[in-house]
Write an enzyme that holds these catalytic residues in place. Structure first.
Site, PDB file in Angstrom:
ATOM      1  N   ASP A  35       0.820  -1.210   0.000  1.00 12.48           N
ATOM      2  CA  ASP A  35       0.000   0.000   0.000  1.00 12.48           C
ATOM      3  C   ASP A  35       0.850   1.255   0.000  1.00 12.48           C
ATOM      4  O   ASP A  35       2.053   1.211  -0.161  1.00 12.48           O
ATOM      5  CB  ASP A  35      -1.069  -0.020   1.094  1.00 12.48           C
ATOM      6  CG  ASP A  35      -0.523  -0.461   2.414  1.00 12.48           C
ATOM      7  OD1 ASP A  35       0.581   0.004   2.751  1.00 12.48           O
ATOM      8  OD2 ASP A  35      -1.191  -1.267   3.088  1.00 12.48           O
ATOM      9  N   LYS A  57      -4.973   3.862  -2.295  1.00 12.69           N
ATOM     10  CA  LYS A  57      -5.225   4.950  -3.246  1.00 12.69           C
ATOM     11  C   LYS A  57      -4.319   6.113  -2.901  1.00 12.69           C
ATOM     12  O   LYS A  57      -4.208   6.494  -1.753  1.00 12.69           O
ATOM     13  CB  LYS A  57      -6.680   5.409  -3.150  1.00 12.69           C
ATOM     14  CG  LYS A  57      -7.653   4.426  -3.740  1.00 12.69           C
ATOM     15  CD  LYS A  57      -9.054   5.019  -3.723  1.00 12.69           C
ATOM     16  CE  LYS A  57     -10.075   3.924  -3.909  1.00 12.69           C
ATOM     17  NZ  LYS A  57     -11.339   4.234  -3.256  1.00 12.69           N
ATOM     18  N   MET A 171      -2.644   8.708  12.217  1.00 12.04           N
ATOM     19  CA  MET A 171      -3.889   8.940  11.454  1.00 12.04           C
ATOM     20  C   MET A 171      -4.718  10.051  12.096  1.00 12.04           C
ATOM     21  O   MET A 171      -5.938   9.964  12.135  1.00 12.04           O
ATOM     22  CB  MET A 171      -4.738   7.656  11.405  1.00 12.04           C
ATOM     23  CG  MET A 171      -4.010   6.471  10.843  1.00 12.04           C
ATOM     24  SD  MET A 171      -4.997   4.972  10.883  1.00 12.04           S
ATOM     25  CE  MET A 171      -4.907   4.509  12.599  1.00 12.04           C
TER      26      MET A 171
HETATM   27  N1  SAH Z   1       1.777   0.446  10.621  1.00 11.91           N
HETATM   28  C1  SAH Z   1       2.160   1.821  10.490  1.00 11.91           C
HETATM   29  C2  SAH Z   1       1.018   2.757  10.803  1.00 11.91           C
HETATM   30  C3  SAH Z   1      -0.164   2.615   9.889  1.00 11.91           C
HETATM   31  S1  SAH Z   1      -1.437   3.760  10.222  1.00 11.91           S
HETATM   32  C4  SAH Z   1       3.374   2.086  11.372  1.00 11.91           C
HETATM   33  O1  SAH Z   1       3.764   1.250  12.181  1.00 11.91           O
HETATM   34  O2  SAH Z   1       4.006   3.131  11.195  1.00 11.91           O
HETATM   35  C5  SAH Z   1      -1.055   5.051   9.118  1.00 11.91           C
HETATM   36  C6  SAH Z   1      -0.559   6.267   9.864  1.00 11.91           C
HETATM   37  O3  SAH Z   1       0.771   6.063  10.277  1.00 11.91           O
HETATM   38  C7  SAH Z   1      -0.517   7.536   9.053  1.00 11.91           C
HETATM   39  O4  SAH Z   1      -1.771   8.173   9.002  1.00 11.91           O
HETATM   40  C8  SAH Z   1       0.487   8.343   9.827  1.00 11.91           C
HETATM   41  O5  SAH Z   1      -0.081   8.913  10.975  1.00 11.91           O
HETATM   42  C9  SAH Z   1       1.465   7.288  10.280  1.00 11.91           C
HETATM   43  N2  SAH Z   1       2.628   7.156   9.393  1.00 11.91           N
HETATM   44  C10 SAH Z   1       3.074   6.041   8.803  1.00 11.91           C
HETATM   45  N3  SAH Z   1       4.212   6.283   8.105  1.00 11.91           N
HETATM   46  C11 SAH Z   1       4.473   7.587   8.254  1.00 11.91           C
HETATM   47  C12 SAH Z   1       5.501   8.457   7.792  1.00 11.91           C
HETATM   48  N4  SAH Z   1       6.505   8.021   7.017  1.00 11.91           N
HETATM   49  N5  SAH Z   1       5.451   9.753   8.163  1.00 11.91           N
HETATM   50  C13 SAH Z   1       4.471  10.215   8.947  1.00 11.91           C
HETATM   51  N6  SAH Z   1       3.478   9.453   9.404  1.00 11.91           N
HETATM   52  C14 SAH Z   1       3.474   8.148   9.074  1.00 11.91           C
END
Ligand code: SAH
Length: 501
Positions: A35, A57, A171
């Site tokens: 994704d 998306k 998020m």
């Molecule tokens: N599994 C992921 C989180 C998924 S939820 C993890 O462990 O990081 C998706 C959210 O993660 C996004 O809305 C944002 O808040 C955060 N996120 C993930 N990657 C990011 C990045 N490179 N920079 C900023 N926020 C990020």
């Protein structure tokens, strides 16, 4: 026939923040389901024929409905395939990895989970924010900012507001106002520092700093969008000191690499490691000459030569491949003195276990001649594998001393470049540097964008590897922004580093 599924954490975005185990799963996958938050560059590591399925998306944070994703994964595994499900960060941190695991179990499909570096920790780290620090935070809390309408039941704001630890909301951009209001209402100081970290660990990372009271306004002002981390707590203040990533010399710079893909990896890697964004637009492709009988003949008669001159890394690779194909190894070169034109050719030779006898001070034909002419006599004989479009200078000048056999190994042919993309970026001034590592990259790049568009290159900094390449740029009426003292890839990178000091 049953396949297997690997739920793999792809880390927060920086290409190198992936586990060895995760990379192994990418390499062995028959299908990769990924994704938006998983760095797409990992797909380059997949084996040929691997199927890629994108389930996010680009325009919003929405993904394919989860049950459709589940079905895709299960169906592919049922076909007996190895499915690698790549998820940003860690699969079990708000990644719905748990649900996917349960679903696989229900369908009796074997799976493994490979943890990843979560953005909640790694992303803050790249923004210079340690998630805990003895002086400021003794715990951290990772919270979903994706609130339901009846969020009162979901999140205990009073408890969160009472904590001394660092709060990290994922998020949460769309609910930033609610988040800060609720925390203030439940007694958290208005002055508590807040950081919004977007696209953490990537070249386009951006950070907005404020307080609980003004962060919403600042976010509107700066147009902050997902993916963004919201960090609340005193540790945010450490960013001033610990911001190693944004301090990198090429941080945030968009740098076009026009070298052939086969040769560009070290340049691309250096740019990325220095915080820049390498945009690969190879203007040329290396094409080995097919059915090269001349080369076969030379390899059968190596005894006739006592010098071997390598003029590029490509010549080393192709020559040694042929040597090995014919059943020989380096011992068949034992009687020869070996010359390498420059440092990258030297390192390719070192990989083959060879330390060249001659390396000129500068990586150009003139310097090779100067270096070799000091010891050559008319009794010597030189074998020189080279590019079919090489300049004749070196061969002709050495011929004035002794016997020289030049042997063409490869052609550099024009590669189709994405003209619309590059012209689009040029018109938005979105390119910081375009790098040229040879004359042929200049010629093919200019032809690629169309000579009628040459004026559009004028505002952009064109960095050339050395005098011959610069001359070609000037012949097009283009100005050379920088040229290194050492005509090497390291020199080229150095030019850009110095430019940002
Ligand atoms: N599994 C992921 C989180 C998924 S939820 C993890 O462990 O990081 C998706 C959210 O993660 C996004 O809305 C944002 O808040 C955060 N996120 C993930 N990657 C990011 C990045 N490179 N920079 C900023 N926020 C990020």
């Amino acid at each position: 026939m049953k396949g297997k599924v690997y739920l793999v954490g792809a880390g927060p975005g920086d290409y190198k923040l992936m586990t060895l185990k995760g990379m192994e799963c990418i390499k062995k996958a028959d299908v990769i389901v990924y994704d938006r938050l998983a760095n797409e560059d990992y797909l380059k590591e997949a084996k040929t024929g691997c199927e890629f399925i994108y389930v996010g998306k680009a325009s919003s944070d929405h993904t394919l409905p989860q049950d459709e994703i589940n079905d895709v994964i299960v169906n592919k595994a049922k076909e007996g395939k190895i499915v690698t499900r790549l998820k940003g960060g860690d699969p079990y941190v708000f990644g719905r990895g748990g649900e996917e695991g349960e679903y696989l179990l229900e369908h009796d499909i074997p799976f493994e989970v490979v943890p990843g570096i979560t953005s909640a920790i790694g992303g803050l780290c790249y923004a210079g924010i340690p998630i805990t620090h003895r002086d400021y935070a003794s715990s951290f809390h990772v919270i979903t900012g994706h609130l339901k309408d009846d969020e009162k039941d979901e999140i205990n704001w009073a408890a969160l507001a009472g904590l001394k630890g660092t709060l990290v909301f994922l998020m949460g951009v769309a609910n930033l106002n609610k988040i800060s209001e609720n925390l203030i209402k439940e007694g958290k100081s208005k002055e508590t520092p807040v950081a919004l970290v977007s696209w953490a660990t990537r070249y386009n990372q951006s950070v907005v700093i404020g307080t609980l009271e003004n962060i919403y306004e600042l976010a509107l002002e700066k147009g902050v969008k997902p993916p963004t981390l919201i960090a609340v707590g005193e540790v945010v203040g450490l960013r001033d000191k610990l911001n190693f990533f944004e301090d990198k010399p090429l941080f945030g710079k968009n740098i076009v690499v026009t070298r052939a893909r086969e040769q560009s990896s070290s340049l691309v890697e250096q740019i990325n490691d220095l915080g820049g964004h390498a945009i690969e637009l190879p203007a040329i492709k290396i094409e080995e000459l097919a059915d090269n009988q001349e080369l076969d003949k030379c390899i059968a008669s190596l005894k006739d030569y006592n010098h071997l001159v390598f003029t590029s890394q490509n010549t080393v690779q192709i020559f040694f491949n042929k040597l090995s194909e014919r059943g020989y190894d380096t011992r068949s070169l034992a009687h020869m003195k070996i010359c390498a034109v420059g440092p990258s050719t030297v390192s390719s030779l070192n990989e083959k276990g060879i330390k060249p006898d001659f390396v000129p001070k500068r990586a150009v034909g003139e310097a090779v001649f100067e270096c070799l002419s000091q010891t050559l006599t008319k009794e010597d004989s030189i074998l020189m594998p080279r590019s079919a479009i090489a300049r004749d200078y070196l061969v002709e000048s050495l011929k004035s001393i002794c016997k020289v056999k030049a042997i063409d190994l490869y052609n550099t042919v024009t590669a189709a470049i994405d003209k619309d993309m590059i012209l689009g970026m040029l018109s938005k001034n979105a390119i910081d540097y375009i790098t040229f590592a040879s004359s042929s990259t200049v010629i093919n790049f200019v032809n690629g964008i169309g000579t009628e568009n040459i004026d559009k290159l004028r505002g952009t900094r064109l960095v050339s590897i050395g005098p011959i390449t610069s001359k070609t740029l000037r012949e097009y009426g283009l100005e050379v922004y920088r040229e290194p003292e050492q005509y090497t890839i390291d020199g080229l990178v150095d030019c850009m580093i110095k430019d940002n000091e």
